[in-house]
Motif scaffolding. Sequence first.
Motif, short mmCIF file in Angstrom:
data_model
loop_
_atom_site.label_atom_id
_atom_site.label_comp_id
_atom_site.label_asym_id
_atom_site.label_seq_id
_atom_site.Cartn_x
_atom_site.Cartn_y
_atom_site.Cartn_z
N PHE A 249 3.26 0.35 3.01
CA PHE A 249 2.63 -0.42 4.14
C PHE A 249 2.15 -1.80 3.63
N CYS A 250 2.72 -2.80 4.52
CA CYS A 250 2.20 -4.11 4.45
C CYS A 250 1.01 -4.35 5.14
N GLY A 251 -0.40 -4.47 4.54
CA GLY A 251 -1.46 -4.88 5.24
C GLY A 251 -1.54 -6.40 6.01
N GLN A 252 -0.52 -6.99 5.54
CA GLN A 252 -0.57 -8.60 5.90
C GLN A 252 0.08 -8.49 7.36
N CYS A 253 1.11 -7.92 7.45
CA CYS A 253 2.02 -7.95 8.74
C CYS A 253 1.93 -6.76 9.71
N ASN A 254 1.08 -5.73 9.20
CA ASN A 254 0.94 -4.57 9.69
C ASN A 254 2.22 -3.74 9.91
N ARG A 255 3.24 -3.56 9.14
CA ARG A 255 4.35 -2.96 9.26
C ARG A 255 4.66 -1.89 7.79
N THR A 256 5.50 -1.14 8.33
CA THR A 256 5.79 -0.29 7.08
C THR A 256 7.14 -0.85 6.52
N THR B 65 1.86 5.06 0.80
CA THR B 65 2.07 6.09 1.93
C THR B 65 2.41 7.56 1.37
N ASP C 271 0.87 -1.18 -0.09
CA ASP C 271 0.03 0.09 -0.05
C ASP C 271 0.93 1.34 -0.01
#
Length: 86
Positions: free
Chosen positions: A30-37, A23, A21
């Motif tokens: 942003f990785c929505g799978q692991c919720n990390r930038t 920014t 995603d």
Amino acid sequence: MSEIRNCEFRFKCPKLWESLDLTEDDAVRFCGQCNRTVHYCKTPLQLHAAIVANQCVAVEIQDSVDSESRTMVGEPLGPPYVVERE
């Protein structure tokens, strides 16, 4: 310009940089799978800063077989002088 060499990963992500995603910062996704930038590192200095900050990164890796570059996403291992924290 310096190139990144000998970058080893503790975790290689199967995701592609292009699929992460967007920014507000072009060098951060942003990785929505692991919720990390994930921070795109173009230089060894940027990579070193990301390792010290314990960030996920995306780096261009030159394939030694066919000389094509590909973007690797994941958590890099730090150089020996970076203290790993639990």
